[in-house]
Write a protein that holds these residues in place. Structure first.
Motif, mmCIF file in Angstrom:
data_model
loop_
_atom_site.group_PDB
_atom_site.id
_atom_site.type_symbol
_atom_site.label_atom_id
_atom_site.label_comp_id
_atom_site.label_asym_id
_atom_site.label_seq_id
_atom_site.Cartn_x
_atom_site.Cartn_y
_atom_site.Cartn_z
ATOM 1 N N GLU A 86 0.837 -1.140 -0.029
ATOM 2 C CA GLU A 86 -0.021 0.000 -0.042
ATOM 3 C C GLU A 86 0.682 1.439 0.086
ATOM 4 O OE1 GLU A 86 -2.994 -0.094 2.794
ATOM 5 O OE2 GLU A 86 -4.140 -1.853 2.311
ATOM 6 N N ASP A 87 2.286 1.191 0.222
ATOM 7 C CA ASP A 87 2.957 2.142 0.198
ATOM 8 C C ASP A 87 3.238 2.675 -1.406
ATOM 9 O OD1 ASP A 87 3.218 2.511 2.811
ATOM 10 O OD2 ASP A 87 5.235 1.481 3.229
ATOM 11 N N PHE A 88 3.022 1.454 -2.271
ATOM 12 C CA PHE A 88 3.484 1.788 -3.627
ATOM 13 C C PHE A 88 2.168 1.871 -4.438
ATOM 14 C CE2 PHE A 88 7.118 0.172 -1.485
ATOM 15 C CZ PHE A 88 8.112 0.899 -2.054
ATOM 16 N N ALA A 89 1.263 1.347 -3.970
ATOM 17 C CA ALA A 89 -0.146 0.940 -5.037
ATOM 18 C C ALA A 89 -1.297 1.323 -4.488
ATOM 19 C CB ALA A 89 0.009 -0.373 -5.484
ATOM 20 N N TRP A 90 -2.286 1.705 -5.180
ATOM 21 C CA TRP A 90 -3.637 2.046 -4.946
ATOM 22 C C TRP A 90 -4.280 0.788 -5.139
ATOM 23 C CZ3 TRP A 90 -4.884 5.986 -1.898
ATOM 24 C CH2 TRP A 90 -4.183 7.017 -2.167
ATOM 25 N N THR A 91 -4.673 0.162 -3.998
ATOM 26 C CA THR A 91 -5.359 -1.424 -3.999
ATOM 27 C C THR A 91 -6.823 -1.287 -3.502
ATOM 28 O OG1 THR A 91 -4.810 -1.950 -1.520
ATOM 29 C CG2 THR A 91 -2.980 -2.209 -3.355
ATOM 30 N N PRO A 92 -7.455 -2.586 -3.594
ATOM 31 C CA PRO A 92 -8.743 -2.472 -3.066
ATOM 32 C C PRO A 92 -8.970 -2.058 -1.721
ATOM 33 C CG PRO A 92 -8.567 -4.290 -4.581
ATOM 34 C CD PRO A 92 -7.331 -3.782 -4.496
ATOM 35 N N SER A 93 -7.875 -2.183 -0.752
ATOM 36 C CA SER A 93 -8.088 -2.050 0.609
ATOM 37 C C SER A 93 -7.641 -0.620 0.907
ATOM 38 C CB SER A 93 -6.950 -2.960 1.227
ATOM 39 O OG SER A 93 -5.615 -2.464 0.646
ATOM 40 N N ASN A 94 -7.259 0.151 0.159
ATOM 41 C CA ASN A 94 -6.917 1.675 0.358
ATOM 42 C C ASN A 94 -7.409 2.587 -0.736
ATOM 43 O OD1 ASN A 94 -5.168 1.476 -1.907
ATOM 44 N ND2 ASN A 94 -3.214 1.905 -0.487
ATOM 45 N N SER A 95 -8.083 2.131 -1.760
ATOM 46 C CA SER A 95 -8.347 2.984 -2.848
ATOM 47 C C SER A 95 -9.735 3.750 -2.746
ATOM 48 C CB SER A 95 -8.407 2.389 -4.162
ATOM 49 O OG SER A 95 -9.645 1.370 -4.062
ATOM 50 N N ASN A 96 -10.670 3.337 -1.723
ATOM 51 C CA ASN A 96 -11.812 3.860 -1.275
ATOM 52 C C ASN A 96 -12.563 3.576 -2.526
ATOM 53 O OD1 ASN A 96 -13.818 4.746 0.149
ATOM 54 N ND2 ASN A 96 -13.349 7.049 -0.342
ATOM 55 N N ASP A 97 -12.392 2.602 -3.361
ATOM 56 C CA ASP A 97 -13.196 2.140 -4.418
ATOM 57 C C ASP A 97 -13.335 3.306 -5.698
ATOM 58 O OD1 ASP A 97 -14.985 0.284 -5.666
ATOM 59 O OD2 ASP A 97 -16.600 1.227 -5.260
ATOM 60 N N ARG A 98 -12.174 3.875 -5.835
ATOM 61 C CA ARG A 98 -11.860 4.648 -6.879
ATOM 62 C C ARG A 98 -10.591 4.948 -7.346
ATOM 63 N NH1 ARG A 98 -14.816 9.340 -3.428
ATOM 64 N NH2 ARG A 98 -16.077 7.246 -3.048
ATOM 65 N N THR A 99 -10.312 5.656 -8.446
ATOM 66 C CA THR A 99 -8.974 5.793 -8.955
ATOM 67 C C THR A 99 -8.368 7.150 -7.947
ATOM 68 O OG1 THR A 99 -9.597 7.593 -10.649
ATOM 69 C CG2 THR A 99 -9.190 5.182 -11.264
ATOM 70 N N HIS A 100 -7.215 7.485 -8.375
ATOM 71 C CA HIS A 100 -6.412 8.446 -7.462
ATOM 72 C C HIS A 100 -5.394 9.191 -8.314
ATOM 73 C CE1 HIS A 100 -8.009 7.531 -3.172
ATOM 74 N NE2 HIS A 100 -8.066 6.533 -3.708
ATOM 75 N N GLU A 101 -5.011 10.504 -7.880
ATOM 76 C CA GLU A 101 -3.957 11.081 -8.349
ATOM 77 C C GLU A 101 -2.816 10.404 -8.824
ATOM 78 O OE1 GLU A 101 -1.733 15.362 -8.131
ATOM 79 O OE2 GLU A 101 -3.350 15.018 -6.722
ATOM 80 N N VAL A 102 -2.243 10.402 -10.127
ATOM 81 C CA VAL A 102 -0.821 9.835 -10.321
ATOM 82 C C VAL A 102 0.139 10.533 -9.408
ATOM 83 C CG1 VAL A 102 -1.780 9.145 -12.465
ATOM 84 C CG2 VAL A 102 -0.527 11.427 -12.189
ATOM 85 N N MET A 103 1.026 9.501 -9.257
ATOM 86 C CA MET A 103 2.327 9.918 -8.427
ATOM 87 C C MET A 103 2.116 10.269 -6.943
ATOM 88 S SD MET A 103 4.067 12.092 -11.509
ATOM 89 C CE MET A 103 5.502 12.169 -10.724
#
Length: 344
Positions: free
Chosen positions: A220-237
């Motif tokens: 989760e330090d490196f990636a947006w996953t189902p466990s930390n994304s809150n069911d959506r995309t996020h700003e890059v970088m």
């Protein structure tokens, strides 16, 4: 004395001309630096093996999770340049003139992300065809040689409308000039190689299972996953990059690659800059996992599948109907892309 004066003056003039000549030649002798936001990925020779595998128990098919560096296969890659982030909604809008994304920040759908810049989220709901159009339009805008062509036509305005359904007779037959200096999609081998930190990463006894880490507890330090994304995309970088400085190679959105996949496996012999199946129809490969699914291991492969819709039409990678009632044929809200260049 007069002769001495003219002699000194001539010597001074020659020195000045020499210095001017050297100053004019110097810039061309300097190595070119990668464009802003691009990372130089030095090529090398990779010997495939089980150290690159990351099996998922519920997906036993070899092509699903073994990646391209399979046992007894040698791959040789040339140096290339990869963008350090996925193409954003703003970047896509600026070039194509529209934003097809599902996650456009509509507050009624609670899809905004506090503290993040909406337009810097990755573009999604883009088909493989859309990615080709973006690459060539961007190349033309910057005065570079476009990589893609239909019947030797490189301007997407001459290709006709981007298909809303699968087009095996034209759009799947696009040609790519890998010697051009314009923008293109990475090959699957280039994508996996870069995600694994390039030539240093593939030489490790235990290469990273995820882009940036080999420790799933740190994912989760490196990636947006189902466990930390809150069911959506996020700003890059927004997460940590891998060792090459590439962000979101695991998670956020899947990324289209150039390769077609025939399901017949890979050749075991030496392969120089492999480009996927020569039978370029129906299935295209995307890599990297996304905000919605747990398949974030580098070796996991996603492929577009031709499906039959309720209306009887045939489409590739249909993601079905979403909460806004739209049907995203040929694309989905989990898939985007990033670009590379073969040379500067």
């Amino acid at each position: 004395m007069i002769r001495s004066f003219f002699y000194k003056k001539c010597c001074l003039s020659v020195c000045l001309l020499f210095l001017i000549f050297i100053s004019c030649k110097a810039p061309s002798s300097r190595p070119k630096l990668p464009p802003k936001d691009f990372v130089k990925v030095e090529g090398s020779r990779i010997i495939g093996g089980k150290q690159f595998y990351y099996p998922y128990p519920d997906n036993p098919l070899e092509w699903d999770y073994f990646g391209v560096f399979i046992e007894n296969r040698e791959v040789i890659l040339d140096t290339f340049y990869m963008c350090n982030h996925e193409v954003t909604q703003k970047e896509y809008l600026d070039i194509v003139g529209k934003n097809p994304s599902f996650f456009t920040g509509d507050t009624t759908q609670k899809k905004v992300v506090e503290g993040e810049i909406q337009e810097n989220r990755p573009v999604e709901c883009v088909s493989w065809y859309d990615a080709l159009v973006y690459c060539n339009l961007l190349s033309i805008k910057e005065g570079l040689k476009p990589c893609y062509s239909f019947d030797q036509k490189i301007n997407p305005s001459e290709w006709g409308e981007v298909p809303a359904v699968h087009d095996k007779n034209k759009w799947d037959l696009v040609e790519c000039d890998f010697d051009a200096n314009g923008y293109r999609l990475p090959t699957e081998a280039e994508w996996e190689y870069a995600a694994r930190d390039g030539k240093d990463g593939v030489l490790l006894a235990e290469p990273n299972k995820f882009s940036g880490t080999n420790d799933e507890t740190l994912l989760e330090d490196f990636a947006w996953t189902p466990s930390n994304s809150n069911d959506r995309t996020h700003e890059v970088m927004k997460k940590k990059p891998n060792e090459l400085g590439l962000y979101d190679m695991s998670g956020n959105v899947w990324e289209w690659t150039w390769d077609a996949f025939s399901g017949t496996g890979f050749p075991k012999n030496d392969v120089l800059n492999p480009k996927g199946s020569p039978y370029r129809a129906v299935k295209r490969v995307y890599r990297g996992g996304c905000w919605k699914k747990n398949y974030l291991g580098i070796a996991f492969r996603g492929i577009s599948m031709e499906e039959t819709c309720a209306d009887g039409s045939r489409v590739a990678h249909s993601s079905g109907n979403h909460s806004d009632g739209k049907s995203y044929k040929l694309s989905g809200y989990t898939v985007g892309f990033r670009v590379v260049r073969s040379r500067l």
